[in-house]
Write a protein that holds these residues in place. Structure first.
Motif, short mmCIF file in Angstrom:
data_model
loop_
_atom_site.label_atom_id
_atom_site.label_comp_id
_atom_site.label_asym_id
_atom_site.label_seq_id
_atom_site.Cartn_x
_atom_site.Cartn_y
_atom_site.Cartn_z
N TYR A 1 1.05 -1.56 -0.02
CA TYR A 1 -0.07 -0.08 -0.16
C TYR A 1 0.45 1.19 0.00
CZ TYR A 1 0.70 -0.09 5.38
OH TYR A 1 1.73 0.12 6.73
N TRP A 2 0.28 2.90 -0.54
CA TRP A 2 0.95 3.58 -0.18
C TRP A 2 0.70 4.38 1.10
CZ3 TRP A 2 4.13 4.01 -4.09
CH2 TRP A 2 4.08 3.57 -5.31
N SER B 1 -3.65 3.76 2.89
CA SER B 1 -3.60 2.27 4.14
C SER B 1 -4.46 1.52 4.97
CB SER B 1 -2.78 3.58 5.33
OG SER B 1 -1.58 4.48 4.34
N ASP B 2 -5.80 2.77 5.57
CA ASP B 2 -6.94 2.26 5.67
C ASP B 2 -7.14 1.15 5.65
OD1 ASP B 2 -7.06 4.96 6.87
OD2 ASP B 2 -8.50 5.89 6.38
N HIS B 3 -7.47 1.12 3.84
CA HIS B 3 -7.78 -0.09 3.53
C HIS B 3 -6.93 -1.35 3.39
CE1 HIS B 3 -9.85 2.10 -0.10
NE2 HIS B 3 -10.72 2.52 0.97
N ALA B 4 -5.12 -1.41 3.62
CA ALA B 4 -4.64 -2.16 3.99
C ALA B 4 -4.94 -2.60 5.18
CB ALA B 4 -3.65 -2.28 3.29
N ALA B 5 -5.55 -1.69 5.84
CA ALA B 5 -5.21 -2.25 7.29
C ALA B 5 -6.73 -2.70 7.68
CB ALA B 5 -5.28 -0.99 8.56
N THR C 1 3.26 -4.96 10.28
CA THR C 1 2.94 -4.26 9.47
C THR C 1 4.49 -3.80 9.42
OG1 THR C 1 1.05 -3.89 9.71
CG2 THR C 1 1.97 -2.00 8.50
N ASP C 2 4.93 -3.42 7.82
CA ASP C 2 6.63 -2.34 8.15
C ASP C 2 5.40 -1.34 7.12
OD1 ASP C 2 8.63 -4.28 8.74
OD2 ASP C 2 8.26 -5.65 6.77
N GLU C 3 5.50 -0.26 7.85
CA GLU C 3 5.31 1.38 7.75
C GLU C 3 6.30 1.99 6.95
OE1 GLU C 3 2.24 1.83 8.28
OE2 GLU C 3 1.73 0.13 10.06
N THR D 1 7.63 0.08 -0.84
CA THR D 1 6.70 0.48 0.30
C THR D 1 6.12 0.07 1.59
OG1 THR D 1 4.82 -0.70 -1.36
CG2 THR D 1 6.11 1.48 -1.73
N PRO D 2 5.49 0.38 2.34
CA PRO D 2 5.07 -0.67 2.80
C PRO D 2 3.91 -1.75 3.21
CG PRO D 2 4.20 2.36 3.60
CD PRO D 2 4.40 2.47 2.06
#
Length: 179
Positions: free
Chosen positions: A54-55, A62-66, A99-101, A109-110
């Motif tokens: 994700y970007w 970010s929100d969608h990946a979480a 998670t790799d931020e 990317t994260p």
């Protein structure tokens, strides 16, 4: 002065490369050697990693990946700290990685990832592929085997759900599968 700056530049690049390599090695000690196999012999896929990229600079991404991580953890009963992976490989069960931020390993990317046992990969693959399109924009997912051949696992033998993202294959220094 120029030599000193060049030396410092190389030291910093070396330190960054070491950090990136440590973030995502793919080793299965002894498995391939025990069978006199090399990466050219198409070794067995022993397990899988699934990465949701994700970007970080796009809040929806970010929100969608979480959200997908939360849903996956609930569906596959991986909620709670006891379901965190204790290492990258040789897990006895499916588990979640932290998670790799920021960029780490071959990832520019994260991303967040899960370890998946080989006999459960088809179920996890279907779950991700059917749900990635529920997000706008759809999430992009890397599915790769763990065979002990880290470069091939992340490139030649990998599958992508959605867009294929660029990876940094040059961090892989493991040319001796299973060593």
């Amino acid at each position: 002065m120029a030599k000193t700056a060049l030396f410092i530049h190389f030291v910093l690049i070396g330190a960054l490369a070491a950090r990136l390599c440590a973030a995502h090695p793919t080793y299965y000690p002894g498995v391939l050697e025990a069978n006199n196999k090399t990466c050219a012999d198409n070794p067995p896929f022993l397990s899988y990693h699934i990465h949701v990229l994700y970007w970080s600079n796009y809040q929806n991404s970010s929100d969608h990946a979480a959200d997908m991580k939360r849903r996956f953890a609930a569906e596959f009963k991986l909620e709670g700290p006891e379901n965190q992976c204790s290492g990258l490989f040789h897990q006895k069960r499916n588990c979640l990685f932290e998670t790799d931020e920021e960029a780490a390993g071959p990832f520019l990317t994260p991303q967040w990832a899960t370890y998946c046992l080989a006999d459960q990969f088809q179920t996890a693959l279907a779950w991700f592929m059917q749900r990635r399109l529920e997000y706008d924009p759809p999430l992009d997912i890397l599915f790769h085997p763990n065979s002990g051949c880290e470069a091939e696992d992340h490139t030649k033998w990998a599958l992508w759900g959605g867009n294929k993202w660029e990876l940094n294959p040059y961090i892989f220094s493991h040319h001796c599968p299973g060593c």
